[in-house]
Motif scaffolding. Structure first.
Motif, short mmCIF file in Angstrom:
data_model
loop_
_atom_site.label_atom_id
_atom_site.label_comp_id
_atom_site.label_asym_id
_atom_site.label_seq_id
_atom_site.Cartn_x
_atom_site.Cartn_y
_atom_site.Cartn_z
N PRO A 100 0.82 -1.22 0.00
CA PRO A 100 0.00 0.00 0.00
C PRO A 100 0.85 1.26 0.00
O PRO A 100 1.81 1.37 0.76
CB PRO A 100 -0.80 -0.13 1.30
CG PRO A 100 -0.84 -1.60 1.57
CD PRO A 100 0.48 -2.12 1.11
N GLY A 101 0.51 2.19 -0.87
CA GLY A 101 1.24 3.46 -0.95
C GLY A 101 0.45 4.59 -0.33
O GLY A 101 -0.63 4.38 0.24
N PRO A 102 0.96 5.81 -0.43
CA PRO A 102 0.27 6.97 0.14
C PRO A 102 -1.09 7.21 -0.52
O PRO A 102 -1.30 6.84 -1.68
CB PRO A 102 1.23 8.13 -0.15
CG PRO A 102 2.55 7.49 -0.45
CD PRO A 102 2.24 6.16 -1.06
N THR A 103 -1.98 7.83 0.21
CA THR A 103 -3.24 8.31 -0.35
C THR A 103 -3.28 9.82 -0.17
O THR A 103 -2.77 10.34 0.83
CB THR A 103 -4.47 7.66 0.34
OG1 THR A 103 -4.65 8.25 1.63
CG2 THR A 103 -4.28 6.17 0.48
N VAL A 104 -3.86 10.50 -1.12
CA VAL A 104 -3.89 11.97 -1.08
C VAL A 104 -5.30 12.46 -1.34
O VAL A 104 -5.95 12.02 -2.30
CB VAL A 104 -2.93 12.57 -2.13
CG1 VAL A 104 -3.01 14.09 -2.12
CG2 VAL A 104 -1.49 12.12 -1.88
N ASN A 105 -5.77 13.36 -0.50
CA ASN A 105 -7.10 13.95 -0.67
C ASN A 105 -7.06 14.97 -1.80
O ASN A 105 -6.41 16.01 -1.67
CB ASN A 105 -7.56 14.61 0.63
CG ASN A 105 -8.99 15.11 0.55
OD1 ASN A 105 -9.71 14.82 -0.40
ND2 ASN A 105 -9.40 15.86 1.56
N THR A 106 -7.75 14.71 -2.89
CA THR A 106 -7.75 15.63 -4.02
C THR A 106 -8.42 16.96 -3.68
O THR A 106 -8.24 17.95 -4.39
CB THR A 106 -8.44 15.01 -5.25
OG1 THR A 106 -9.82 14.73 -4.93
CG2 THR A 106 -7.76 13.73 -5.67
N LEU A 107 -9.19 16.98 -2.60
CA LEU A 107 -9.85 18.21 -2.17
C LEU A 107 -8.97 19.04 -1.24
O LEU A 107 -9.32 20.17 -0.91
CB LEU A 107 -11.17 17.89 -1.45
CG LEU A 107 -12.19 17.09 -2.24
CD1 LEU A 107 -13.40 16.77 -1.36
CD2 LEU A 107 -12.63 17.84 -3.49
N GLY A 108 -7.85 18.47 -0.81
CA GLY A 108 -7.02 19.13 0.17
C GLY A 108 -5.69 19.60 -0.38
O GLY A 108 -5.57 19.92 -1.56
N GLU A 109 -4.68 19.60 0.50
CA GLU A 109 -3.35 20.06 0.13
C GLU A 109 -2.35 18.91 0.18
O GLU A 109 -2.56 17.92 0.88
CB GLU A 109 -2.88 21.17 1.08
CG GLU A 109 -3.68 22.45 0.97
CD GLU A 109 -3.08 23.57 1.80
OE1 GLU A 109 -2.14 23.31 2.58
OE2 GLU A 109 -3.54 24.72 1.65
N HIS A 110 -1.30 19.08 -0.58
CA HIS A 110 -0.20 18.12 -0.55
C HIS A 110 1.09 18.91 -0.76
O HIS A 110 1.20 19.69 -1.70
CB HIS A 110 -0.36 17.07 -1.64
CG HIS A 110 0.70 16.01 -1.61
ND1 HIS A 110 0.76 15.05 -0.62
CD2 HIS A 110 1.75 15.75 -2.44
CE1 HIS A 110 1.79 14.25 -0.83
NE2 HIS A 110 2.41 14.65 -1.93
N GLY A 111 2.05 18.73 0.13
CA GLY A 111 3.29 19.48 0.03
C GLY A 111 3.09 20.97 0.24
O GLY A 111 3.85 21.78 -0.30
N GLY A 112 2.06 21.34 0.99
CA GLY A 112 1.86 22.74 1.32
C GLY A 112 1.05 23.55 0.32
O GLY A 112 0.90 24.77 0.49
N MET A 120 -7.29 9.94 -3.77
CA MET A 120 -6.69 9.05 -4.74
C MET A 120 -5.72 8.13 -3.99
O MET A 120 -5.23 8.46 -2.91
CB MET A 120 -5.96 9.84 -5.84
CG MET A 120 -4.91 10.83 -5.39
SD MET A 120 -3.29 10.13 -5.00
CE MET A 120 -2.76 9.64 -6.61
N THR A 121 -5.49 6.94 -4.53
CA THR A 121 -4.68 5.94 -3.84
C THR A 121 -3.53 5.48 -4.73
O THR A 121 -3.61 5.57 -5.96
CB THR A 121 -5.55 4.74 -3.44
OG1 THR A 121 -6.27 4.27 -4.58
CG2 THR A 121 -6.54 5.13 -2.36
N THR A 122 -2.49 4.99 -4.11
CA THR A 122 -1.31 4.56 -4.85
C THR A 122 -0.81 3.21 -4.34
O THR A 122 -1.22 2.73 -3.28
CB THR A 122 -0.16 5.59 -4.73
OG1 THR A 122 0.27 5.64 -3.37
CG2 THR A 122 -0.61 6.97 -5.17
N VAL A 123 0.10 2.65 -5.12
CA VAL A 123 0.78 1.41 -4.73
C VAL A 123 2.28 1.70 -4.68
O VAL A 123 2.83 2.32 -5.60
CB VAL A 123 0.49 0.28 -5.75
CG1 VAL A 123 1.35 -0.94 -5.44
CG2 VAL A 123 -0.98 -0.09 -5.72
N ARG A 124 2.93 1.25 -3.63
CA ARG A 124 4.38 1.38 -3.53
C ARG A 124 5.02 0.09 -4.06
O ARG A 124 4.57 -1.01 -3.72
CB ARG A 124 4.79 1.62 -2.08
CG ARG A 124 6.28 1.83 -1.88
CD ARG A 124 6.62 2.06 -0.43
NE ARG A 124 6.21 3.38 0.04
CZ ARG A 124 5.24 3.62 0.89
NH1 ARG A 124 4.53 2.61 1.37
NH2 ARG A 124 4.94 4.85 1.27
#
Length: 363
Positions: free
Chosen positions: A34-46, A66-70
């Motif tokens: 399982p990789g990181p997940t990121v909220n497309t409605l929010g912030e990432h990296g500031g 959105m979801t990722t695979v490591r």
């Protein structure tokens, strides 16, 4: 030395030897987790993941992650002990190394390919979202790529907008090949193009292009057919948007975030809050018409989503059976085939109508 002691010592030495073999001998496998997940409605990296300017946007709540695979790196070689541990670990998946890194492609080629897929997924997400909202999207034919050593090298460039070939207007990518192949190899063909930099500047400044170039090329023989004329380009479609949409997310590749990007864009451009504050994650490719396609590693993505707090997971229809075989506890897998399906399901999730959701089933 007593026989019993000798036997125990031999067994211990054998065990040590096997452990050394397991640690030292590489095996042709790679691992997915399982990789990181990121909220497309929010912030990432500031900074906001979705940045929209030139159009009114609305507040959002909840999550559309959105979801990722490591995966292990292309140069990393697992040893036998690591492979065995991976096979026994519930949340990881050990696969043949060639599944992730085909022998006929270099690491640089694979990185370029996944970067291009990610870029295309962003483009299609924008188109699908705006079409869903009834907002017009312009299209134009461009030079997608130029073959090294071909007649077009140095004369045409990726991103150039193709207006006409031999004076005939070009409306779709297939028109370019059709007009070029009317020639015999060695004959000249004339392109009317807007240079890529001018096209980009005009779109940014919301104006008509001021520069058009006429480029005359001598056609060459196609490698697979000496009678067919080519100039060495791949034509494609580019889109123009009535306002600016930027997607800011680094260190991610592949096309699987398309659906969640599209939903995030729709949420920001409409007054209705799509999630009602609920934590929804998902995955899936998307095309310009909003069709959702399957992805790889869905089992890893559901685990990653649930570990971050997701309660619902939007799952491409073609991935449903695989995802449902071992769904994490507390995560509802919702089947989607189009962006329209996803929006209908989000409305039910927001209203608490879980019974009306199209759920993924095994088989």
């Amino acid at each position: 030395m007593p026989r019993r002691t000798a036997t125990m010592l031999a067994s211990l030495l054998t065990l040590i030897a096997l452990l050394c073999v397991g640690v030292l001998i590489p095996v042709p496998y790679a691992e997915m987790s399982p990789g990181p997940t990121v909220n497309t409605l929010g912030e990432h990296g500031g900074e906001p993941v979705l940045q929209i300017s030139g159009r009114k946007t609305y507040p959002t709540s909840g999550h559309l992650n959105m979801t990722t695979v490591r995966v292990t790196g292309s140069q990393y070689r697992m040893n036998l002990a690591e492979a065995l541990y991976g096979w026994l670990t519930h949340d990881n998946l050990v696969v043949p190394h060639s599944t992730l890194y085909p022998d006929d492609k270099s690491p640089d080629e694979l990185n370029q390919e996944t970067a291009e897929e990610f870029s295309q997924s962003q483009e299609s997400a924008k188109v699908a979202a705006l079409k869903q909202l009834g907002i017009p999207v312009g299209t134009r034919v461009i030079v997608s790529s130029v073959v090294k050593g071909s007649p077009a090298e140095g004369q045409l460039h990726a991103g150039d907008v193709i207006k006409a070939v031999d004076g005939q207007e070009v409306k779709q990518p297939g028109d370019v090949a059709a007009l070029v192949t009317k020639h015999q190899p060695g004959q000249k063909v004339t392109f009317l193009v807007v240079p890529a930099k001018e096209a980009a500047a005009a779109e940014k400044e919301k104006r008509q292009p001021k520069v058009e170039d006429t480029v005359s090329l001598a056609t060459a023989k196609a490698p697979d057919d000496a009678k067919r004329a080519i100039v060495g380009i791949q034509a494609g479609t580019d889109h123009t948007f009535p306002f600016t949409i930027n997607i800011k997310l680094a260190d991610v590749g592949g096309p699987s975030a398309g659906l969640m990007f599209a939903l995030g864009i729709v949420d920001k451009l409409t007054p209705d809050d799509l999630t009602g504050g609920k934590f929804v994650a998902g995955t899936g490719t998307i095309d310009d018409n909003g069709k959702v396609g399957p992805i790889g590693g869905v089992e890893m993505k559901t685990v990653g989503a649930r570990s971050k707090g997701a309660r619902y997971f939007l799952t491409p229809a073609d991935n449903c059976a695989a995802a449902a075989k071992d769904a994490p506890s507390g995560l509802t897998l919702v089947k989607v085939d189009t962006i329209g399906d996803a929006l209908k399901s989000l409305d039910k999730i927001k209203k608490g109508d879980s019974a009306g959701l199209p759920l993924c089933k095994v088989g």
